[in-house]
Write a protein that holds these residues in place. Structure first.
Motif, short mmCIF file in Angstrom:
data_model
loop_
_atom_site.label_atom_id
_atom_site.label_comp_id
_atom_site.label_asym_id
_atom_site.label_seq_id
_atom_site.Cartn_x
_atom_site.Cartn_y
_atom_site.Cartn_z
N LYS A 166 25.89 -10.24 9.12
CA LYS A 166 26.71 -9.03 9.14
C LYS A 166 25.86 -7.76 9.27
CE LYS A 166 30.48 -11.19 6.62
NZ LYS A 166 29.92 -12.55 6.77
N LYS A 167 24.63 -7.93 9.72
CA LYS A 167 23.69 -6.85 9.98
C LYS A 167 23.19 -6.20 8.68
CE LYS A 167 25.94 -5.73 14.38
NZ LYS A 167 26.45 -4.63 15.25
N ILE A 168 22.16 -5.41 8.85
CA ILE A 168 21.65 -4.60 7.74
C ILE A 168 20.94 -3.39 8.32
CG2 ILE A 168 19.39 -5.72 7.50
CD1 ILE A 168 21.61 -4.80 4.53
N ARG A 169 21.17 -2.22 7.73
CA ARG A 169 20.52 -1.01 8.24
C ARG A 169 19.43 -0.51 7.30
NH1 ARG A 169 20.63 3.44 11.60
NH2 ARG A 169 20.43 5.48 10.59
N ASN A 170 19.77 -0.14 6.09
CA ASN A 170 18.78 0.37 5.14
C ASN A 170 18.60 -0.65 4.02
OD1 ASN A 170 21.42 0.90 4.58
ND2 ASN A 170 21.08 2.83 3.53
N LEU A 182 19.82 -9.08 -1.18
CA LEU A 182 19.63 -8.04 -0.15
C LEU A 182 20.93 -7.27 0.00
CD1 LEU A 182 18.31 -6.72 2.44
CD2 LEU A 182 19.10 -8.76 3.68
N HIS A 183 20.85 -5.94 -0.03
CA HIS A 183 22.06 -5.15 0.15
C HIS A 183 21.75 -3.89 0.93
CE1 HIS A 183 20.79 -2.41 -3.13
NE2 HIS A 183 20.42 -3.51 -3.78
N GLY A 184 22.79 -3.30 1.53
CA GLY A 184 22.64 -2.08 2.30
C GLY A 184 23.83 -1.89 3.23
N ARG A 185 23.68 -0.97 4.14
CA ARG A 185 24.74 -0.68 5.12
C ARG A 185 24.77 -1.78 6.18
NH1 ARG A 185 24.22 4.87 8.18
NH2 ARG A 185 23.46 5.40 6.10
N THR A 193 31.10 -1.09 12.08
CA THR A 193 30.00 -1.29 11.15
C THR A 193 29.97 -0.14 10.16
OG1 THR A 193 28.50 -0.18 12.68
CG2 THR A 193 28.66 -2.57 12.86
N GLY A 194 29.01 -0.16 9.28
CA GLY A 194 28.91 0.88 8.27
C GLY A 194 29.53 0.50 6.95
N CYS A 220 27.52 6.34 4.63
CA CYS A 220 27.41 5.98 3.20
C CYS A 220 26.32 4.94 2.98
CB CYS A 220 28.74 5.41 2.71
SG CYS A 220 30.03 6.62 2.50
N PHE A 221 26.22 4.54 1.71
CA PHE A 221 25.56 3.31 1.31
C PHE A 221 24.03 3.34 1.36
CE2 PHE A 221 29.74 1.69 3.08
CZ PHE A 221 30.38 1.84 1.88
N TYR A 222 23.43 4.47 1.03
CA TYR A 222 22.06 4.41 0.57
C TYR A 222 22.12 3.83 -0.83
CZ TYR A 222 21.04 7.44 4.51
OH TYR A 222 20.94 7.95 5.77
N SER A 223 21.28 2.86 -1.11
CA SER A 223 21.49 2.10 -2.35
C SER A 223 20.16 1.75 -3.01
CB SER A 223 22.29 0.83 -2.05
OG SER A 223 21.60 -0.01 -1.13
N ASN A 224 20.28 1.26 -4.24
CA ASN A 224 19.13 0.80 -4.99
C ASN A 224 19.62 -0.16 -6.05
OD1 ASN A 224 16.46 0.58 -5.88
ND2 ASN A 224 16.10 2.78 -5.64
N ASN A 225 18.69 -0.84 -6.72
CA ASN A 225 19.09 -1.80 -7.75
C ASN A 225 18.05 -1.85 -8.86
OD1 ASN A 225 17.11 -4.17 -7.35
ND2 ASN A 225 17.90 -3.87 -5.27
N ILE A 226 18.49 -2.34 -10.00
CA ILE A 226 17.59 -2.59 -11.11
C ILE A 226 18.14 -3.77 -11.90
CG2 ILE A 226 18.77 -0.94 -12.63
CD1 ILE A 226 16.02 -0.34 -13.86
#
Length: 254
Positions: A166-170, A182-185, A193-194, A220-226
């Protein structure tokens, strides 16, 4: 993590036109702050006040990830005046600090075969102490570049393309209880997409079919995790992403 649009928030004590702030607590009690355009600062009082931000090295570029690992800070920078790579001079570098963020040096150049049309980036240490580095390819959003280092980022080998249905951008990578996440736009190049997508993997190379968690929101969907340990003793991953609160485009989302 602080988004660029929030840099003037009253909660942010350092008031300058820096972009995309993140920070790490070090073993000596200091907090080191890192900015998108390769600037760094240190706080001695838990983030209340900060030293004047300074350049890590004399490279123009963008910091896309940082890891505090075994007492050293590893920074992934794409040395490039623009977003996407356009020539061989545009390089991903590992910049490292061994003195709690007081100074940084070039540890290595990440040996991707090409950086043409590449942007963004992320990295992770595996439980075996292998360093994996990933990069986005604007011309091939269903394959994410991945290369590994078995000596803490000094040398590089085993470049592969990782298929993501399903693709990935950032891309943002995390590790939770034996599984890579793994996560992102979900891409950018085609209509529809998006969305915000998440994948799982047992080896960081071969990824699941992916699951769309939020349908298409433009820009949208600049992301991060912890990973955090909860009161019940279990590890859980907190994922945060940016949202677009502007009026939606007709037919895009509700």
């Amino acid at each position: 993590m602080v988004e660029e649009a929030d840099r003037d928030d009253e909660l942010i004590p350092l008031k300058k036109q820096y972009k995309a702030f993140s920070y790490y607590h070090l073993d000596n009690g200091d907090v080191v702050g890192l900015w998108k355009h390769a600037l760094t600062s240190i706080s001695k009082d838990g983030g209340k006040t900060w030293s004047e931000a300074k350049e890590m090295l004399d490279y123009k570029g963008r910091v896309y990830d940082a890891i505090y690992h075994e007492g050293s800070i590893y920074v992934l920078e794409f040395s490039n005046d623009d977003f996407l790579g356009k020539g061989s001079e545009h390089l991903y570098r590992i910049i490292k600090s061994d003195d709690n963020g007081k100074s940084f040096y070039e540890h290595s150049v990440v040996a991707f075969p090409s950086t043409e049309s590449r942007g963004y980036g992320n990295m992770i240490f595996t439980p075996e102490n292998t360093l994996l580095v990933y990069a986005y390819n604007a011309n091939d959003e269903v394959n994410i570049d991945c290369i590994r280092s078995d000596d803490l980022g000094k040398t590089w080998n085993n470049y592969v393309k990782c298929y993501v249905d399903k693709k990935i951008r950032n891309p943002q990578i995390g590790f939770l209880d034996g599984q890579y996440i793994l996560h992102g736009r979900a891409g950018e190049s085609e209509a529809g997409t998006g969305s915000f997508v998440i994948y799982t993997s047992l080896d960081g190379i071969n990824w699941s079919q992916g699951e769309i968690l939020v349908e298409g929101r433009p820009a949208c969907f600049y992301s991060n995790n912890i990973v955090i340990k909860c009161a019940d003793g279990k590890n859980r991953m907190l994922v945060q992403y940016s949202e677009n609160y502007n009026d939606p485009a007709p037919g895009k989302w509700s």
